[in-house]
Scaffold this motif. Structure first.
Motif, PDB file in Angstrom:
ATOM      1  N   TYR A  43       0.835  -1.202   0.000  1.00 53.91           N
ATOM      2  CA  TYR A  43       0.000   0.000   0.000  1.00 53.91           C
ATOM      3  C   TYR A  43       0.872   1.254   0.000  1.00 53.91           C
ATOM      4  O   TYR A  43       0.592   2.206  -0.741  1.00 53.91           O
ATOM      5  N   ALA A  44       1.906   1.289   0.813  1.00 50.83           N
ATOM      6  CA  ALA A  44       2.775   2.465   0.900  1.00 50.83           C
ATOM      7  C   ALA A  44       3.439   2.752  -0.441  1.00 50.83           C
ATOM      8  O   ALA A  44       3.521   3.916  -0.869  1.00 50.83           O
ATOM      9  N   VAL A  45       3.895   1.700  -1.127  1.00 52.67           N
ATOM     10  CA  VAL A  45       4.530   1.886  -2.442  1.00 52.67           C
ATOM     11  C   VAL A  45       3.515   2.454  -3.437  1.00 52.67           C
ATOM     12  O   VAL A  45       3.804   3.414  -4.162  1.00 52.67           O
ATOM     13  N   GLU A  46       2.319   1.865  -3.467  1.00 52.42           N
ATOM     14  CA  GLU A  46       1.285   2.349  -4.387  1.00 52.42           C
ATOM     15  C   GLU A  46       0.850   3.772  -4.047  1.00 52.42           C
ATOM     16  O   GLU A  46       0.587   4.574  -4.943  1.00 52.42           O
ATOM     17  N   LYS A  47       0.783   4.090  -2.759  1.00 50.99           N
ATOM     18  CA  LYS A  47       0.377   5.428  -2.347  1.00 50.99           C
ATOM     19  C   LYS A  47       1.415   6.457  -2.775  1.00 50.99           C
ATOM     20  O   LYS A  47       1.061   7.559  -3.228  1.00 50.99           O
ATOM     21  N   ASP A  48       2.700   6.112  -2.648  1.00 57.88           N
ATOM     22  CA  ASP A  48       3.762   7.025  -3.095  1.00 57.88           C
ATOM     23  C   ASP A  48       3.671   7.263  -4.601  1.00 57.88           C
ATOM     24  O   ASP A  48       3.813   8.402  -5.068  1.00 57.88           O
ATOM     25  N   LYS A  49       3.442   6.192  -5.369  1.00 60.99           N
ATOM     26  CA  LYS A  49       3.281   6.344  -6.829  1.00 60.99           C
ATOM     27  C   LYS A  49       2.079   7.227  -7.147  1.00 60.99           C
ATOM     28  O   LYS A  49       2.140   8.099  -8.011  1.00 60.99           O
ATOM     29  N   TYR A  50       0.975   6.986  -6.442  1.00 56.53           N
ATOM     30  CA  TYR A  50      -0.246   7.769  -6.647  1.00 56.53           C
ATOM     31  C   TYR A  50       0.001   9.246  -6.366  1.00 56.53           C
ATOM     32  O   TYR A  50      -0.368  10.108  -7.163  1.00 56.53           O
ATOM     33  N   ASN A  51       0.625   9.539  -5.236  1.00 52.86           N
ATOM     34  CA  ASN A  51       0.885  10.933  -4.874  1.00 52.86           C
ATOM     35  C   ASN A  51       1.806  11.613  -5.884  1.00 52.86           C
ATOM     36  O   ASN A  51       1.598  12.774  -6.228  1.00 52.86           O
ATOM     37  N   ALA A  52       2.812  10.880  -6.367  1.00 55.79           N
ATOM     38  CA  ALA A  52       3.718  11.446  -7.363  1.00 55.79           C
ATOM     39  C   ALA A  52       2.972  11.746  -8.658  1.00 55.79           C
ATOM     40  O   ALA A  52       3.143  12.823  -9.256  1.00 55.79           O
ATOM     41  N   LEU A  53       2.132  10.818  -9.110  1.00 56.72           N
ATOM     42  CA  LEU A  53       1.338  11.046 -10.327  1.00 56.72           C
ATOM     43  C   LEU A  53       0.375  12.210 -10.151  1.00 56.72           C
ATOM     44  O   LEU A  53       0.204  13.034 -11.053  1.00 56.72           O
ATOM     45  N   LEU A  54      -0.240  12.283  -8.990  1.00 61.19           N
ATOM     46  CA  LEU A  54      -1.187  13.359  -8.715  1.00 61.19           C
ATOM     47  C   LEU A  54      -0.487  14.715  -8.717  1.00 61.19           C
ATOM     48  O   LEU A  54      -0.992  15.679  -9.295  1.00 61.19           O
ATOM     49  N   GLN A  55       0.674  14.787  -8.099  1.00 65.02           N
ATOM     50  CA  GLN A  55       1.417  16.047  -8.071  1.00 65.02           C
ATOM     51  C   GLN A  55       1.859  16.463  -9.472  1.00 65.02           C
ATOM     52  O   GLN A  55       1.780  17.641  -9.823  1.00 65.02           O
ATOM     53  N   SER A  56       2.304  15.501 -10.278  1.00 69.22           N
ATOM     54  CA  SER A  56       2.720  15.859 -11.639  1.00 69.22           C
ATOM     55  C   SER A  56       1.515  16.318 -12.460  1.00 69.22           C
ATOM     56  O   SER A  56       1.628  17.241 -13.274  1.00 69.22           O
ATOM     57  N   MET A  57       0.351  15.705 -12.239  1.00 67.61           N
ATOM     58  CA  MET A  57      -0.853  16.122 -12.955  1.00 67.61           C
ATOM     59  C   MET A  57      -1.253  17.547 -12.547  1.00 67.61           C
ATOM     60  O   MET A  57      -1.600  18.370 -13.390  1.00 67.61           O
ATOM     61  N   VAL A  58      -1.186  17.839 -11.259  1.00 65.15           N
ATOM     62  CA  VAL A  58      -1.543  19.171 -10.776  1.00 65.15           C
ATOM     63  C   VAL A  58      -0.565  20.211 -11.343  1.00 65.15           C
ATOM     64  O   VAL A  58      -0.983  21.283 -11.792  1.00 65.15           O
TER      65      VAL A  58
END
Length: 177
Positions: free
Chosen positions: A150-165
């Motif tokens: 979960y932590a690995v997936e959450k880090d990937k998610y947050n990185a993708l979200l920040q790049s999208m923003v």
């Protein structure tokens, strides 16, 4: 914004003849003291029985008011312009289709593994209920691999979200509204 957030400028939907009757009957009962309107269940049963007992001629004024309210709603909707982020068809804010998908929780990772191990032995409902019971019996050490996934997936998610923003902000800087 939450799931049920609605555009505050959207016109109120039209009421049915039954709901108009219920409002009038509730006010009548409050003024005359005919029944206790604070007990919703009892009042609704009593009012719906009265509605069913009414004939067409008694319902006619409510049908006319409902038709007028429907015309009001249709007229207001024809002039309605949704607020930014809201669609005219639904009142909820639209989700960006390009947004990354949220990560699976540790529990869902465990449930996937539990389902794979018990696919042939249990049906769907049993997998869910027994999987939940098994999850609650696990120690923190046994949950660690699932929490790490979960932590690995959450880090990937947050990185993708920040790049999208960041991307969306850069577009807005080049093309102001």
């Amino acid at each position: 914004m939450g799931k049920n957030d609605k555009d505050p400028n959207r016109p109120k939907k039209a009421q049915s003849a039954y709901f108009i009757f219920m409002g009038d009957y509730r006010n009548h009962c409050k003024m005359t003291g005919e029944s206790n309107t604070s007990n919703v269940t009892e009042f609704t049963k009593m009012a719906s029985a009265k509605w069913r007992a009414m004939g067409e001629t008694e319902r006619e004024p409510y049908d006319q008011r409902a038709a007028a309210d429907k015309q009001r709603y249709e007229h207001q909707m024809s002039m309605y312009v949704p607020a930014p982020g809201f669609s005219s068809k639904g009142s909820r804010k639209r989700k960006n289709p390009d947004a990354p998908k949220k990560p699976k929780s540790a529990y869902l990772h465990f449930l996937d593994a539990f389902r794979e191990a018990n696919r042939d032995k249990l049906d769907h409902k049993q997998i869910i209920s027994q999987g939940a019971a098994a999850w609650s019996q696990l120690t923190d050490e046994q949950k660690l691999p699932y929490n790490q996934k979960y932590a690995v997936e959450k880090d990937k998610y947050n990185a993708l979200l920040q790049s999208m923003v960041r991307h969306l902000h850069s577009i807005r800087l080049h093309f102001p509204p």
